[in-house]
Design a protein around this motif. Structure first.
Motif, PDB file in Angstrom:
ATOM      1  N   VAL A  43      51.052  37.639  42.601  1.00 39.73           N
ATOM      2  CA  VAL A  43      49.981  36.908  41.911  1.00 39.73           C
ATOM      3  C   VAL A  43      49.103  36.192  42.938  1.00 39.73           C
ATOM      4  CG1 VAL A  43      49.469  35.015  40.308  1.00 39.73           C
ATOM      5  CG2 VAL A  43      51.308  36.649  39.777  1.00 39.73           C
ATOM      6  N   THR A  44      49.718  35.584  43.933  1.00 40.44           N
ATOM      7  CA  THR A  44      48.983  34.890  44.988  1.00 40.44           C
ATOM      8  C   THR A  44      48.090  35.853  45.756  1.00 40.44           C
ATOM      9  OG1 THR A  44      50.750  33.262  45.190  1.00 40.44           O
ATOM     10  CG2 THR A  44      49.225  33.438  47.046  1.00 40.44           C
ATOM     11  N   TYR A  45      48.553  37.072  45.935  1.00 39.44           N
ATOM     12  CA  TYR A  45      47.775  38.100  46.625  1.00 39.44           C
ATOM     13  C   TYR A  45      46.393  38.240  45.981  1.00 39.44           C
ATOM     14  CZ  TYR A  45      46.606  42.811  48.350  1.00 39.44           C
ATOM     15  OH  TYR A  45      45.996  43.897  48.918  1.00 39.44           O
ATOM     16  N   PHE A  46      46.361  38.286  44.648  1.00 39.33           N
ATOM     17  CA  PHE A  46      45.081  38.420  43.951  1.00 39.33           C
ATOM     18  C   PHE A  46      44.344  37.084  43.843  1.00 39.33           C
ATOM     19  CE2 PHE A  46      47.090  42.383  42.452  1.00 39.33           C
ATOM     20  CZ  PHE A  46      46.113  43.252  42.886  1.00 39.33           C
ATOM     21  N   SER A  47      45.066  35.986  43.896  1.00 43.19           N
ATOM     22  CA  SER A  47      44.420  34.669  43.850  1.00 43.19           C
ATOM     23  C   SER A  47      43.559  34.432  45.088  1.00 43.19           C
ATOM     24  CB  SER A  47      45.475  33.558  43.762  1.00 43.19           C
ATOM     25  OG  SER A  47      46.258  33.706  42.608  1.00 43.19           O
ATOM     26  N   ASN A  48      43.933  35.066  46.182  1.00 41.36           N
ATOM     27  CA  ASN A  48      43.214  34.887  47.452  1.00 41.36           C
ATOM     28  C   ASN A  48      42.419  36.131  47.840  1.00 41.36           C
ATOM     29  OD1 ASN A  48      44.376  32.307  47.817  1.00 41.36           O
ATOM     30  ND2 ASN A  48      46.249  33.270  48.548  1.00 41.36           N
ATOM     31  N   TYR A  49      42.055  36.939  46.871  1.00 39.33           N
ATOM     32  CA  TYR A  49      41.376  38.202  47.146  1.00 39.33           C
ATOM     33  C   TYR A  49      39.946  37.948  47.607  1.00 39.33           C
ATOM     34  CZ  TYR A  49      41.784  43.264  46.474  1.00 39.33           C
ATOM     35  OH  TYR A  49      41.920  44.615  46.668  1.00 39.33           O
ATOM     36  N   PRO A  50      39.565  38.473  48.765  1.00 41.50           N
ATOM     37  CA  PRO A  50      38.198  38.262  49.261  1.00 41.50           C
ATOM     38  C   PRO A  50      37.150  38.918  48.353  1.00 41.50           C
ATOM     39  CG  PRO A  50      39.651  39.086  50.997  1.00 41.50           C
ATOM     40  CD  PRO A  50      40.397  39.209  49.704  1.00 41.50           C
ATOM     41  N   ILE A  51      36.000  38.281  48.249  1.00 41.88           N
ATOM     42  CA  ILE A  51      34.934  38.771  47.371  1.00 41.88           C
ATOM     43  C   ILE A  51      34.472  40.172  47.772  1.00 41.88           C
ATOM     44  CG2 ILE A  51      33.062  37.637  48.648  1.00 41.88           C
ATOM     45  CD1 ILE A  51      33.176  38.038  44.841  1.00 41.88           C
ATOM     46  N   VAL A  52      34.425  40.448  49.054  1.00 43.02           N
ATOM     47  CA  VAL A  52      33.987  41.775  49.517  1.00 43.02           C
ATOM     48  C   VAL A  52      34.937  42.851  48.998  1.00 43.02           C
ATOM     49  CG1 VAL A  52      33.629  43.225  51.562  1.00 43.02           C
ATOM     50  CG2 VAL A  52      32.803  40.871  51.551  1.00 43.02           C
ATOM     51  N   LEU A  53      36.230  42.572  49.035  1.00 47.22           N
ATOM     52  CA  LEU A  53      37.200  43.548  48.530  1.00 47.22           C
ATOM     53  C   LEU A  53      37.134  43.670  47.010  1.00 47.22           C
ATOM     54  CD1 LEU A  53      40.298  42.968  50.829  1.00 47.22           C
ATOM     55  CD2 LEU A  53      38.467  44.666  51.012  1.00 47.22           C
ATOM     56  N   SER A  54      36.817  42.578  46.335  1.00 50.17           N
ATOM     57  CA  SER A  54      36.626  42.638  44.881  1.00 50.17           C
ATOM     58  C   SER A  54      35.465  43.564  44.534  1.00 50.17           C
ATOM     59  CB  SER A  54      36.342  41.245  44.302  1.00 50.17           C
ATOM     60  OG  SER A  54      37.425  40.390  44.508  1.00 50.17           O
ATOM     61  N   ILE A  55      34.411  43.475  45.318  1.00 47.80           N
ATOM     62  CA  ILE A  55      33.241  44.330  45.094  1.00 47.80           C
ATOM     63  C   ILE A  55      33.591  45.796  45.362  1.00 47.80           C
ATOM     64  CG2 ILE A  55      30.923  44.881  45.964  1.00 47.80           C
ATOM     65  CD1 ILE A  55      30.613  41.790  46.403  1.00 47.80           C
ATOM     66  N   ILE A  56      34.285  46.046  46.463  1.00 47.29           N
ATOM     67  CA  ILE A  56      34.680  47.425  46.787  1.00 47.29           C
ATOM     68  C   ILE A  56      35.624  47.971  45.717  1.00 47.29           C
ATOM     69  CG2 ILE A  56      35.924  48.876  48.452  1.00 47.29           C
ATOM     70  CD1 ILE A  56      34.820  46.988  50.656  1.00 47.29           C
ATOM     71  N   PHE A  57      36.565  47.156  45.268  1.00 45.13           N
ATOM     72  CA  PHE A  57      37.481  47.539  44.193  1.00 45.13           C
ATOM     73  C   PHE A  57      36.677  47.897  42.943  1.00 45.13           C
ATOM     74  CE2 PHE A  57      41.511  45.762  41.795  1.00 45.13           C
ATOM     75  CZ  PHE A  57      41.765  47.008  41.255  1.00 45.13           C
ATOM     76  N   GLY A  58      35.694  47.070  42.607  1.00 47.15           N
ATOM     77  CA  GLY A  58      34.845  47.322  41.439  1.00 47.15           C
ATOM     78  C   GLY A  58      34.045  48.610  41.577  1.00 47.15           C
ATOM     79  N   ILE A  59      33.494  48.839  42.752  1.00 46.17           N
ATOM     80  CA  ILE A  59      32.747  50.080  42.990  1.00 46.17           C
ATOM     81  C   ILE A  59      33.649  51.285  42.777  1.00 46.17           C
ATOM     82  CG2 ILE A  59      31.631  51.481  44.788  1.00 46.17           C
ATOM     83  CD1 ILE A  59      30.495  48.793  45.894  1.00 46.17           C
ATOM     84  N   ASN A  60      34.881  51.179  43.262  1.00 47.10           N
ATOM     85  CA  ASN A  60      35.832  52.271  43.096  1.00 47.10           C
ATOM     86  C   ASN A  60      36.109  52.559  41.623  1.00 47.10           C
ATOM     87  OD1 ASN A  60      39.267  52.467  42.882  1.00 47.10           O
ATOM     88  ND2 ASN A  60      38.103  54.169  43.734  1.00 47.10           N
TER      89      ASN A  60
END
Length: 145
Positions: free
Chosen positions: A49-66
């Motif tokens: 859960v902590t892993y996603f709590s500290n997820y960088p915004i750039v990776l969130s965007i890349i995840f979303g693009i995927n």
């Protein structure tokens, strides 16, 4: 639309691709919103859960693009649209970037273990295969709008 009849295998590929990417889309929305019920249903540890709590915004965007790219690409396959090829490639590149970054710099393997890691690698393989398939279908004139 081309006079070519839509091959049955195109429907099968599109359904399978859509199925997996909709699961990814749900995972994205639930993970990025830090949905506690979702994490509990997956029996995530506090470290996960902590892993996603500290997820960088750039990776969130890349995840979303995927996940958005893959989902839309699957839908475009149903419509025999040539842009399914491009969006599948975009989804593939985003997935590779995301996995390289999270495995190399965020200890994804240590946090989630081998099963989740295999799932991640399987999605790269699936997306690569669908990219090659859709590129071939475009070349054959099946995808054309």
């Amino acid at each position: 639309m081309s006079g070519l009849k839509t091959p049955v295998h195109l429907w099968l590929v599109a359904v399978i691709f859509l199925f997996f990417y909709v699961i990814g889309l749900i995972d994205y929305v639930m993970s990025m919103s830090l949905n506690e019920s979702y994490f509990n249903s997956l029996e995530y540890s506090q470290q996960q859960v902590t892993y996603f709590s500290n997820y960088p915004i750039v990776l969130s965007i890349i995840f979303g693009i995927n996940v958005f790219g893959g989902t839309v690409a699957a839908v475009l396959l149903f419509f025999r649209n040539k842009y399914a090829v491009t969006l599948t490639l975009v989804a593939l590149i985003a997935k590779v970037l995301l996995d390289l970054t999270t495995f190399l710099f965020m200890d994804r393997y240590q946090v989630f273990g081998p099963q989740s890691s295999l799932t991640d690698l399987s999605m790269i393989l699936l997306t690569l295969l669908v990219y090659l398939y859709s590129k071939y279908m475009k070349k054959k004139g099946v995808l054309n709008e």
